[in-house]
Write a protein that holds these residues in place. Structure first.
Motif, PDB file in Angstrom:
ATOM      1  N   PRO A  78      72.264 -53.815  86.373  1.00  0.00           N
ATOM      2  CA  PRO A  78      71.864 -53.495  87.756  1.00  0.00           C
ATOM      3  C   PRO A  78      70.558 -52.932  87.817  1.00  0.00           C
ATOM      4  CG  PRO A  78      74.269 -52.517  86.848  1.00  0.00           C
ATOM      5  CD  PRO A  78      73.619 -53.307  85.727  1.00  0.00           C
ATOM      6  N   SER A  79      70.148 -52.215  86.945  1.00  0.00           N
ATOM      7  CA  SER A  79      68.514 -51.676  87.110  1.00  0.00           C
ATOM      8  C   SER A  79      67.495 -52.564  86.687  1.00  0.00           C
ATOM      9  CB  SER A  79      68.532 -50.443  86.214  1.00  0.00           C
ATOM     10  OG  SER A  79      68.618 -50.684  84.749  1.00  0.00           O
ATOM     11  N   GLU A  80      67.982 -53.989  86.268  1.00  0.00           N
ATOM     12  CA  GLU A  80      66.972 -54.698  85.649  1.00  0.00           C
ATOM     13  C   GLU A  80      66.521 -55.947  86.606  1.00  0.00           C
ATOM     14  OE1 GLU A  80      65.508 -54.597  82.109  1.00  0.00           O
ATOM     15  OE2 GLU A  80      65.490 -52.799  83.405  1.00  0.00           O
ATOM     16  N   LYS A  81      67.106 -55.997  87.960  1.00  0.00           N
ATOM     17  CA  LYS A  81      67.026 -57.109  88.647  1.00  0.00           C
ATOM     18  C   LYS A  81      65.774 -57.587  89.164  1.00  0.00           C
ATOM     19  CE  LYS A  81      71.239 -56.146  91.041  1.00  0.00           C
ATOM     20  NZ  LYS A  81      71.968 -55.833  92.351  1.00  0.00           N
ATOM     21  N   THR A  82      65.023 -56.442  89.725  1.00  0.00           N
ATOM     22  CA  THR A  82      63.420 -56.673  90.146  1.00  0.00           C
ATOM     23  C   THR A  82      62.717 -57.057  88.854  1.00  0.00           C
ATOM     24  OG1 THR A  82      63.698 -55.310  91.853  1.00  0.00           O
ATOM     25  CG2 THR A  82      61.565 -55.732  91.231  1.00  0.00           C
ATOM     26  N   ARG A  83      62.877 -56.265  87.636  1.00  0.00           N
ATOM     27  CA  ARG A  83      61.955 -56.771  86.480  1.00  0.00           C
ATOM     28  C   ARG A  83      62.177 -58.021  85.998  1.00  0.00           C
ATOM     29  NH1 ARG A  83      62.127 -57.470  81.635  1.00  0.00           N
ATOM     30  NH2 ARG A  83      64.316 -57.063  81.566  1.00  0.00           N
ATOM     31  N   VAL A  84      63.581 -58.476  85.972  1.00  0.00           N
ATOM     32  CA  VAL A  84      63.809 -59.833  85.283  1.00  0.00           C
ATOM     33  C   VAL A  84      63.036 -60.834  86.354  1.00  0.00           C
ATOM     34  CG1 VAL A  84      65.711 -61.312  85.096  1.00  0.00           C
ATOM     35  CG2 VAL A  84      65.687 -59.104  84.083  1.00  0.00           C
ATOM     36  N   ALA A  85      63.380 -60.618  87.633  1.00  0.00           N
ATOM     37  CA  ALA A  85      62.847 -61.508  88.483  1.00  0.00           C
ATOM     38  C   ALA A  85      61.171 -62.027  88.391  1.00  0.00           C
ATOM     39  CB  ALA A  85      63.419 -61.158  90.052  1.00  0.00           C
ATOM     40  N   GLN A  86      60.638 -60.608  88.324  1.00  0.00           N
ATOM     41  CA  GLN A  86      59.253 -60.775  88.012  1.00  0.00           C
ATOM     42  C   GLN A  86      58.669 -61.474  86.802  1.00  0.00           C
ATOM     43  OE1 GLN A  86      58.374 -56.516  88.847  1.00  0.00           O
ATOM     44  NE2 GLN A  86      57.992 -56.711  91.106  1.00  0.00           N
ATOM     45  N   GLU A  87      59.488 -61.133  85.937  1.00  0.00           N
ATOM     46  CA  GLU A  87      59.336 -61.695  84.603  1.00  0.00           C
ATOM     47  C   GLU A  87      59.605 -63.287  84.636  1.00  0.00           C
ATOM     48  OE1 GLU A  87      60.690 -62.009  80.004  1.00  0.00           O
ATOM     49  OE2 GLU A  87      61.075 -60.135  81.048  1.00  0.00           O
ATOM     50  N   LEU A  88      60.562 -63.850  85.106  1.00  0.00           N
ATOM     51  CA  LEU A  88      60.932 -65.203  85.118  1.00  0.00           C
ATOM     52  C   LEU A  88      59.934 -65.928  86.194  1.00  0.00           C
ATOM     53  CD1 LEU A  88      64.874 -64.795  85.253  1.00  0.00           C
ATOM     54  CD2 LEU A  88      63.350 -65.705  83.876  1.00  0.00           C
ATOM     55  N   ALA A  89      59.690 -65.099  87.322  1.00  0.00           N
ATOM     56  CA  ALA A  89      58.416 -65.754  88.165  1.00  0.00           C
ATOM     57  C   ALA A  89      57.263 -66.103  87.443  1.00  0.00           C
ATOM     58  CB  ALA A  89      58.246 -64.671  89.328  1.00  0.00           C
ATOM     59  N   GLY A  90      57.089 -65.615  86.421  1.00  0.00           N
ATOM     60  CA  GLY A  90      55.907 -65.820  85.493  1.00  0.00           C
ATOM     61  C   GLY A  90      55.856 -67.167  84.723  1.00  0.00           C
ATOM     62  N   ASP A  91      57.081 -67.847  84.780  1.00  0.00           N
ATOM     63  CA  ASP A  91      57.477 -69.112  84.235  1.00  0.00           C
ATOM     64  C   ASP A  91      57.079 -70.327  84.820  1.00  0.00           C
ATOM     65  OD1 ASP A  91      58.502 -67.480  82.129  1.00  0.00           O
ATOM     66  OD2 ASP A  91      60.650 -67.877  82.555  1.00  0.00           O
ATOM     67  N   ALA A  92      56.335 -71.293  84.189  1.00  0.00           N
ATOM     68  CA  ALA A  92      55.914 -72.508  84.627  1.00  0.00           C
ATOM     69  C   ALA A  92      57.135 -73.294  85.198  1.00  0.00           C
ATOM     70  CB  ALA A  92      55.068 -73.503  83.799  1.00  0.00           C
ATOM     71  N   HIS A  93      58.264 -73.221  84.603  1.00  0.00           N
ATOM     72  CA  HIS A  93      59.457 -74.057  84.886  1.00  0.00           C
ATOM     73  C   HIS A  93      60.274 -73.531  86.113  1.00  0.00           C
ATOM     74  CE1 HIS A  93      58.207 -75.499  80.805  1.00  0.00           C
ATOM     75  NE2 HIS A  93      58.609 -76.487  81.392  1.00  0.00           N
ATOM     76  N   ALA A  94      60.177 -72.296  86.539  1.00  0.00           N
ATOM     77  CA  ALA A  94      60.763 -71.640  87.386  1.00  0.00           C
ATOM     78  C   ALA A  94      59.861 -71.802  88.658  1.00  0.00           C
ATOM     79  CB  ALA A  94      61.142 -69.983  86.807  1.00  0.00           C
ATOM     80  N   LEU A  95      60.235 -72.582  89.453  1.00  0.00           N
ATOM     81  CA  LEU A  95      59.711 -73.137  90.377  1.00  0.00           C
ATOM     82  C   LEU A  95      59.433 -71.948  91.716  1.00  0.00           C
ATOM     83  CD1 LEU A  95      59.879 -76.911  91.138  1.00  0.00           C
ATOM     84  CD2 LEU A  95      58.496 -75.599  89.461  1.00  0.00           C
ATOM     85  N   SER A  96      61.072 -71.707  91.747  1.00  0.00           N
ATOM     86  CA  SER A  96      61.278 -70.635  92.991  1.00  0.00           C
ATOM     87  C   SER A  96      62.203 -69.485  92.173  1.00  0.00           C
ATOM     88  CB  SER A  96      61.929 -70.901  94.093  1.00  0.00           C
ATOM     89  OG  SER A  96      61.066 -72.174  94.633  1.00  0.00           O
ATOM     90  N   ARG A 128      67.636 -65.722  76.675  1.00  0.00           N
ATOM     91  CA  ARG A 128      67.114 -64.612  75.855  1.00  0.00           C
ATOM     92  C   ARG A 128      66.454 -63.515  76.565  1.00  0.00           C
ATOM     93  NH1 ARG A 128      65.882 -68.402  70.642  1.00  0.00           N
ATOM     94  NH2 ARG A 128      67.871 -69.512  70.539  1.00  0.00           N
ATOM     95  N   VAL A 129      66.068 -63.685  78.013  1.00  0.00           N
ATOM     96  CA  VAL A 129      65.241 -62.555  78.681  1.00  0.00           C
ATOM     97  C   VAL A 129      65.929 -61.285  78.586  1.00  0.00           C
ATOM     98  CG1 VAL A 129      64.274 -62.056  80.865  1.00  0.00           C
ATOM     99  CG2 VAL A 129      64.251 -64.308  80.124  1.00  0.00           C
ATOM    100  N   PRO A 130      65.438 -60.206  78.182  1.00  0.00           N
ATOM    101  CA  PRO A 130      66.122 -59.071  78.185  1.00  0.00           C
ATOM    102  C   PRO A 130      66.586 -58.507  79.728  1.00  0.00           C
ATOM    103  CG  PRO A 130      64.109 -58.722  76.764  1.00  0.00           C
ATOM    104  CD  PRO A 130      64.050 -60.150  77.590  1.00  0.00           C
ATOM    105  N   GLY A 131      67.777 -58.164  79.893  1.00  0.00           N
ATOM    106  CA  GLY A 131      68.323 -57.725  80.971  1.00  0.00           C
ATOM    107  C   GLY A 131      69.279 -58.692  81.882  1.00  0.00           C
ATOM    108  N   VAL A 132      69.055 -60.134  81.293  1.00  0.00           N
ATOM    109  CA  VAL A 132      69.906 -61.119  81.942  1.00  0.00           C
ATOM    110  C   VAL A 132      71.428 -61.054  81.133  1.00  0.00           C
ATOM    111  CG1 VAL A 132      70.446 -63.756  81.711  1.00  0.00           C
ATOM    112  CG2 VAL A 132      68.014 -62.599  82.293  1.00  0.00           C
TER     113      VAL A 132
END
Length: 338
Positions: A78-96, A128-132
């Motif tokens: 619950p407390s990790e949504k924004t952090r996880v979203a921002q981390e994944l947004a840095g991935d080349a394969h995560a287009l959106s 393997r992303v922490p918080g997922v």
């Protein structure tokens, strides 16, 4: 949204003119919107520099097999949504990447140059992303509508765009990939700039870009900060249709005014539809229109986007403005990128 300034009709007309052809010369754009080329260019530069609108080139189905585009639901602590979203947004394969309400925490569009690369991203990176705490990937079989075809609707109907080009799997070399990366940053980059970036001549850059576009390896689109353009609500519907009717249903849904994405999936449910709406009140009206057009379809799930974190490589702020860019290099190793 507090602090936001809506785009005016002239701005919207300019954006839609460039939605028709993101690389159109300013003389053509100016004629469409009723101004002169200098004014059109200056106005676009203002929109682009403030992140209110931008032109980009995204990896198209000609640069990967259709089964290597996936829509991924992600649940988080619950407390990790924004952090996880921002981390994944840095991935080349995560287009959106979108933060959503309605049963899942994030919705991602993930692309890869081939199926092993997609699997490696999903299994060895995303999971393997922490918080997922959980993921569900739904692999696309065909796109019937996507963002490069969507229009603001402020110009006459004749200003609509062409359908997606026939897909021909393209063999991309290093220069092609450099061109795609450069066009992802700015789809209006000049041939002189593209030639300089890649170390080729301007005529060669022109020929290669034309081939990338005609093969469907790259899709050019002009984007806009949705809330500033009067489309602050994004809704995602997952639906099921009879197998024998799937093509006809997807074709019909792709024509709906609000639909930004319509894809068939190799899963149950078999359809994913994303629509931009003017208000939350429109969510139910849109679904009613949806079911009126295709009454034999069952809507199984609904998500509302709370915040768009990334759209086709571009990082967004709370007002939907582009504030950064992650190159969409879907061919690189997702675990150990170069």
């Amino acid at each position: 949204m507090q602090g936001s300034v809506a785009l005016d009709e002239d701005d919207l007309a300019l954006v839609e003119a460039l939605q028709r052809d993101p690389r159109a010369p300013w003389t053509t754009v100016a004629e469409i919107v009723g101004t002169n080329p200098v004014t059109a260019s200056r106005r676009w530069e203002r929109l682009r520099s403030t992140g209110a609108a931008w032109a980009t080139g995204t990896p198209g189905p000609g640069s990967y097999h259709a089964q290597c585009l996936a829509y991924v639901d992600v649940t988080c602590l619950p407390s990790e949504k924004t952090r996880v979203a921002q981390e994944l947004a840095g991935d080349a394969h995560a287009l959106s990447v979108d933060i959503t309400a309605g049963g899942r925490d994030l919705l991602m569009t993930v692309a890869a140059v081939d199926l092993p690369t997609l699997g490696r991203y999903l299994l060895e990176r995303l999971d393997r992303v922490p918080g997922v705490t959980g993921t569900r990937a739904r692999i696309a079989t065909r796109l019937y509508a996507e963002g490069s075809l969507w229009r603001l609707g402020v110009l006459p109907a004749a200003a609509g765009g062409a359908p997606l080009p026939p897909t021909r799997a393209a063999t991309l070399d290093t220069v092609d990939r450099e061109l795609m990366s450069a066009l992802g940053v700015d789809a209006r980059a000049s041939y002189a700039t593209l030639a300089q970036v890649t170390g080729i001549s301007q005529p060669t850059a022109r020929r290669r870009v034309d081939r990338l576009i005609s093969s469907g390896a790259i899709l050019l689109r002009t984007e806009v900060a949705a809330p500033l353009a009067g489309w602050p609500v994004s809704v995602v519907l997952s639906a099921d249709a009879p197998a024998g009717r799937l093509h006809d249903v997807a074709t019909t849904l792709a024509r709906l005014r609000e639909v930004r994405l319509c894809a068939t999936l190799a899963s149950t449910p078999s359809l994913l539809v994303v629509a931009w709406l003017s208000s939350l009140e429109e969510v139910h009206r849109f679904e009613q229109d949806f079911l009126q057009k295709v009454p034999d379809v069952e809507v199984l799930d609904r998500l509302v986007v709370l915040r768009a974190v990334k759209r086709m490589g571009h990082l967004l702020d709370d007002e939907g403005r582009a504030v950064g860019m992650v190159r969409m290099e879907v061919w690189q190793d997702p675990v150990n990128p170069d």
